[in-house]
Design an enzyme around this catalytic site. Structure first.
Site: not given
Ligand SMILES: Nc1ccn([C@H]2C[C@H](O)[C@@H](COP(=O)(O)OP(=O)(O)OP(=O)(O)O)O2)c(=O)n1
Length: 199
Positions: A124, A127, A146-148, A167, A180
């Site tokens: 959605t 689009r 955290t969402l981008e 999702q 982790y």
């Molecule tokens: N959109 C997102 C994606 C991931 N995360 C969280 C969950 C992941 O397990 C954590 C680490 O993500 P990555 O492995 O992509 O990050 P990095 O490799 O940059 O960091 P690290 O060195 O901690 O692995 O961040 C988040 O908050 N928001």
């Protein structure tokens, strides 16, 4: 193998996703309203779970003249908080045309040690020109994602809070040697607030 709705539902009881909605919600009935309100879907789907955007915070990227963004020394000044607005369609943030914004998931997730999560966009929003960054949540990670989002269109766009926004897909593998949690990853236990880049 990708995990199905039955597994996601069972794991929710163990804290996989909180709060958890055991069906895909498309409308909600609000007190004092005759008609239900249509929402951008969230909750359990066949092979995944659609999480909601938190109303807590949304920040828009802004260029500070004369500076270069450094992921090793990220300045909070580059991310400007934007206001939550509300009308008869719901509560929303505005992501301006051709800009980039960060929000946070309403749900807290807790990833089991033998599971990898992939976070992908919803059709959605796609689009409408909104692209959710494709990102992982690693085995053993806990917190609010955290969402981008980037707005690739030439028009400003609403991003609704408290409604579906991305999702999650869950993949099971052989148990990993170091999760982790055991490596004490720097993004562990993220709160319901935008977490900036760290080193
Ligand atoms: N959109 C997102 C994606 C991931 N995360 C969280 C969950 C992941 O397990 C954590 C680490 O993500 P990555 O492995 O992509 O990050 P990095 O490799 O940059 O960091 P690290 O060195 O901690 O692995 O961040 C988040 O908050 N928001």
């Amino acid at each position: 193998m990708i995990k199905n709705d039955t597994w996601i539902h069972q794991m929710a009881a163990a804290g996989l996703i909180q709060p958890f909605e055991p069906k895909l919600v498309r409308q909600i009935q609000l007190e004092g309203f005759a008609q239900p309100r249509q929402v951008i879907s969230y909750g359990l789907s066949s092979y995944g779970y659609d999480i909601r955007l938190s109303p807590a915070e949304f920040r828009i990227f802004r260029h500070i003249p004369g500076t270069v963004v450094d992921p090793k020394n990220f300045s909070p000044d580059n991310l400007e908080p934007t206001a939550l607005r509300t009308d008869e369609n719901g509560s929303y943030f505005i992501l301006p045309a051709h800009s980039y914004g960060l929000g946070v998931a309403l749900e807290r997730i807790q990833v089991p040690d033998n599971i990898s999560v992939i976070c992908i966009g919803k059709s959605t929003y796609a689009r409408c020109g909104i692209i959710a960054n494709l990102t992982p949540a690693e085995a053993g990670w806990r917190g609010h994602l955290t969402l981008e989002f980037s707005n690739s269109s030439s028009a400003d766009c609403r991003i609704y809070a408290n409604e579906g926004v991305v999702q999650l897909l869950f993949f099971e593998g052989e148990p990993c040697a170091i999760s982790y949690e055991t490596r004490q990853g720097k993004y562990q236990d993220q709160p319901e607030a935008v977490t900036l880049a760290k080193v």
